[in-house]
Design an enzyme around this catalytic site. Sequence first.
Site, PDB file in Angstrom:
ATOM      1  N   ARG A   1      31.362  53.434  -2.922  1.00 30.85           N
ATOM      2  CA  ARG A   1      31.308  53.131  -1.495  1.00 30.85           C
ATOM      3  C   ARG A   1      32.353  53.968  -0.768  1.00 30.85           C
ATOM      4  O   ARG A   1      33.440  54.204  -1.274  1.00 30.85           O
ATOM      5  CB  ARG A   1      31.593  51.648  -1.244  1.00 30.85           C
ATOM      6  CG  ARG A   1      30.401  50.744  -1.423  1.00 30.85           C
ATOM      7  CD  ARG A   1      30.709  49.324  -0.963  1.00 30.85           C
ATOM      8  NE  ARG A   1      31.674  48.667  -1.817  1.00 30.85           N
ATOM      9  CZ  ARG A   1      32.929  48.399  -1.463  1.00 30.85           C
ATOM     10  NH1 ARG A   1      33.382  48.763  -0.281  1.00 30.85           N
ATOM     11  NH2 ARG A   1      33.736  47.769  -2.296  1.00 30.85           N
TER      12      ARG A   1
ATOM     13  N   ARG B   1      28.067  51.669 -12.999  1.00 29.74           N
ATOM     14  CA  ARG B   1      27.381  50.401 -12.719  1.00 29.74           C
ATOM     15  C   ARG B   1      26.179  50.159 -13.615  1.00 29.74           C
ATOM     16  O   ARG B   1      25.574  51.079 -14.153  1.00 29.74           O
ATOM     17  CB  ARG B   1      26.888  50.414 -11.260  1.00 29.74           C
ATOM     18  CG  ARG B   1      27.982  50.548 -10.218  1.00 29.74           C
ATOM     19  CD  ARG B   1      28.675  49.235  -9.972  1.00 29.74           C
ATOM     20  NE  ARG B   1      29.769  49.341  -9.015  1.00 29.74           N
ATOM     21  CZ  ARG B   1      30.185  48.334  -8.257  1.00 29.74           C
ATOM     22  NH1 ARG B   1      29.596  47.162  -8.342  1.00 29.74           N
ATOM     23  NH2 ARG B   1      31.202  48.495  -7.424  1.00 29.74           N
TER      24      ARG B   1
ATOM     25  N   TYR C   1      24.248  56.693  -3.489  1.00 32.48           N
ATOM     26  CA  TYR C   1      24.861  55.816  -4.486  1.00 32.48           C
ATOM     27  C   TYR C   1      25.065  54.388  -3.995  1.00 32.48           C
ATOM     28  O   TYR C   1      25.559  54.156  -2.885  1.00 32.48           O
ATOM     29  CB  TYR C   1      26.232  56.376  -4.901  1.00 32.48           C
ATOM     30  CG  TYR C   1      26.849  55.608  -6.049  1.00 32.48           C
ATOM     31  CD1 TYR C   1      26.481  55.889  -7.353  1.00 32.48           C
ATOM     32  CD2 TYR C   1      27.750  54.584  -5.830  1.00 32.48           C
ATOM     33  CE1 TYR C   1      27.017  55.176  -8.421  1.00 32.48           C
ATOM     34  CE2 TYR C   1      28.293  53.857  -6.886  1.00 32.48           C
ATOM     35  CZ  TYR C   1      27.923  54.168  -8.178  1.00 32.48           C
ATOM     36  OH  TYR C   1      28.441  53.454  -9.216  1.00 32.48           O
TER      37      TYR C   1
ATOM     38  N   LYS D   1      25.809  45.240   0.528  1.00 32.52           N
ATOM     39  CA  LYS D   1      26.917  44.900   1.438  1.00 32.52           C
ATOM     40  C   LYS D   1      26.522  45.098   2.906  1.00 32.52           C
ATOM     41  O   LYS D   1      26.942  44.329   3.775  1.00 32.52           O
ATOM     42  CB  LYS D   1      28.145  45.748   1.120  1.00 32.52           C
ATOM     43  CG  LYS D   1      28.565  45.747  -0.343  1.00 32.52           C
ATOM     44  CD  LYS D   1      28.942  44.373  -0.866  1.00 32.52           C
ATOM     45  CE  LYS D   1      29.570  44.495  -2.247  1.00 32.52           C
ATOM     46  NZ  LYS D   1      29.836  43.214  -2.884  1.00 32.52           N
TER      47      LYS D   1
ATOM     48  N   SER E   1      38.105  42.560  -5.813  1.00 31.13           N
ATOM     49  CA  SER E   1      37.765  43.325  -7.011  1.00 31.13           C
ATOM     50  C   SER E   1      38.854  43.168  -8.066  1.00 31.13           C
ATOM     51  O   SER E   1      40.009  42.880  -7.752  1.00 31.13           O
ATOM     52  CB  SER E   1      37.596  44.803  -6.659  1.00 31.13           C
ATOM     53  OG  SER E   1      38.799  45.328  -6.142  1.00 31.13           O
TER      54      SER E   1
ATOM     55  N   HIS F   1      31.120  36.847   0.640  1.00 34.35           N
ATOM     56  CA  HIS F   1      31.283  37.629  -0.587  1.00 34.35           C
ATOM     57  C   HIS F   1      31.708  36.670  -1.704  1.00 34.35           C
ATOM     58  O   HIS F   1      32.852  36.666  -2.137  1.00 34.35           O
ATOM     59  CB  HIS F   1      32.338  38.704  -0.335  1.00 34.35           C
ATOM     60  CG  HIS F   1      32.452  39.721  -1.420  1.00 34.35           C
ATOM     61  ND1 HIS F   1      33.625  40.377  -1.701  1.00 34.35           N
ATOM     62  CD2 HIS F   1      31.539  40.213  -2.305  1.00 34.35           C
ATOM     63  CE1 HIS F   1      33.443  41.215  -2.693  1.00 34.35           C
ATOM     64  NE2 HIS F   1      32.190  41.137  -3.086  1.00 34.35           N
TER      65      HIS F   1
ATOM     66  N   ASP G   1      27.772  37.647  -6.625  1.00 35.34           N
ATOM     67  CA  ASP G   1      28.396  38.506  -5.623  1.00 35.34           C
ATOM     68  C   ASP G   1      28.316  37.988  -4.191  1.00 35.34           C
ATOM     69  O   ASP G   1      29.279  38.115  -3.445  1.00 35.34           O
ATOM     70  CB  ASP G   1      27.757  39.896  -5.681  1.00 35.34           C
ATOM     71  CG  ASP G   1      28.562  40.940  -4.928  1.00 35.34           C
ATOM     72  OD1 ASP G   1      29.808  40.900  -4.981  1.00 35.34           O
ATOM     73  OD2 ASP G   1      27.952  41.807  -4.288  1.00 35.34           O
TER      74      ASP G   1
ATOM     75  N   CYS H   1      39.219  40.865 -10.291  1.00 40.39           N
ATOM     76  CA  CYS H   1      39.695  39.493 -10.495  1.00 40.39           C
ATOM     77  C   CYS H   1      38.748  38.660 -11.353  1.00 40.39           C
ATOM     78  O   CYS H   1      38.848  37.435 -11.384  1.00 40.39           O
ATOM     79  CB  CYS H   1      39.911  38.809  -9.148  1.00 40.39           C
ATOM     80  SG  CYS H   1      41.292  39.472  -8.204  1.00 40.39           S
TER      81      CYS H   1
END
Length: 659
Positions: A119, A441, A268, A277, A319, A297, A344, A321
């Site tokens: 991103r 990913r 991507y 998102k 992120s 989120h 997510d 975590c």
Amino acid sequence: MPGTIKTEIKPTGKNEGLSTQLSTQLLKGTTKLPKSVLVQPKRSFRVIYGDLERLPHRVRHYVEENARLCQPDSIHICDGSDKENDLLMYILQKDGILKRLPKYDNCWLSTTDPADVARVEKKTFMSTKLKRDTIPTPKHGADCQLGNWMSLEDMDNALNMRFPDCMKGRTMYVIPFSMGPVGSPLSKIGIELTDSAYVVASMRVMTRVGSKVLGVLNDEEFVKCLHSVGSPLPLSRPIHNNWPCNPQNTIIAHIPHRNEICSFGSGYGGNSLLGKKCFALRLGSILAKKEGWLAEHMLILGIENEKGQKKYIAAAFPSACGKTNLAMMNSSLPGYKITCVGDDIAWMRFDSSGKLRAINPEAGFFGVAPGTSMKTNPNAMKTVKSNTIFTNVAQTSDGGFFWEGMEDEISKSVTIESWLGDKNWSKEDSEGKPAAHPNSRFCTPAAQCPIMDPAWESTEGVPIDAIIFGGRRPKGVPLVYEAMNWQHGVFMGAAMRSESTAAAEHAGKVIMHDPFAMRPFFGYNFGDYLKHWLSFQDKPNLQLPRIYHVNWFRKDANNHFIWPGFGENARVLDWVFRRCDGEDSADMSAIGYVPKQGTLNLSGLKEEVDLKELFSLPPDFWRDEVVAIGKYFDEQVNQDLPPQILDELEKLKQRVAAL
């Protein structure tokens, strides 16, 4: 019979999208586009798959106007069928974008241009009439960390210089997709136009795509999603890894008043899978505020105790975590079962009886591969072994996949080819270059997860009893604590901080502010976002969930994790479960309710845990924390900070002063 599209340019009603706005400018002579764009050749476009005539009127109009703008050679209207997917995979193999991983069933590997791997937050914008609609005005000239804004005029100019003729030589794919179960009152519909078959194949995994979506749409409004890799044919420059993109001109634009997302230059992930998102959080949060719900989120999980009682929990983590690991956790607590609804994003709305209900608007997982293993997340590993598209991971000589964290799971006899094409990659000889890109990913169907909840596609959503916020805090923050009330819980979300691997402008690891784990994804002013959350405490007859904060990552003086984490986190969820039932198992502390001594179930825990250290509240740490939170609110949210949040900060300051 396939329909055709003429190139006649004429303005059509207000707010119909980018190409209508451009068409009007063309007629008024206010653009500064090259002459070749202004004078379109007389030609028609082939519809090579699907029937243009059968599209709902608004959808057909959206397709036609953007075909006139982008000038694709052909149009493919997606139906979501297996036959169509087979065709797409054939095209992607032929073009060298995908290769099969024969060790697994219907698994594929793609490696992108190294300039298009993540991103791009600095090139992602919200575009509204007033800047304050999007972001608070920072104090003392500080740079805003809560979103990027561009004026409507500048945005239109930026888009108008990119999209004309951008799909020449390519096919425009029309993707009707539903965020959430098709037909659910909690779901929303989008139409993505793209010149990337990779995007189509990935959107088919991540959303519900096809004719059924058009069937429920009728002729109603939808979110307009226009995407191009920005590489018309013939190519003007060489491409890497057969991956078309245009990183120099990448832009991801959100234009709420037109209900539109425009993405150019990147193929991507979240830059191109516009349901993720862009739709689910940035535009989704705006729709949620307008319609009285929440787009967050957050993962959603179910937890069932030894008595067969079940509750659902939503949880927000930045992120790094362990968000996906928690969503797919195998409980180590006997008698407890965890099920996954989503890893997510959560869309949540109070029902007619006042209960908060949530859906996972996605149909797949777009997970970070490195660090995922049979040790950290066995359910994810089982999920990805069929029908999965991997991007920028390494491959093994026996036809499998590899990334950092899988070292104990591959045979010593196989060789590894890195994502950059090093055919005999080894950690010892790699000069520090990883086998898989750190942001590589897997894109895999959620339905394949072994622990998916039976109600994960419920059209009414699952009932939420608790909301958890969390972060990676090596010092000072206890394992778990409960908010005193809804307002205090909103403050806890607003004050979230987490240790992150530093961005380029920082040295080492730093503690970053990431309120609600939404920092890159707010669709509108964070101050107004807080007011929206706070508003629910003033509405009658709502059963507000309890709110908690967790920290699996506290370390001792020797820099070792105090809490074992992973499946043992079910012990924390068990305490949350019992608290939601009203159990008297908490004591008041300066920061919230913490477990009473002996109420955290540690039976069968294989390693000794220093609970005193794990729940200690060092006075100096918390005084510094109050100062850091206050400074962030003052500089970043400034005059848009609701007084209730400032009041909670002052109360925390007073309680901490007494430690």
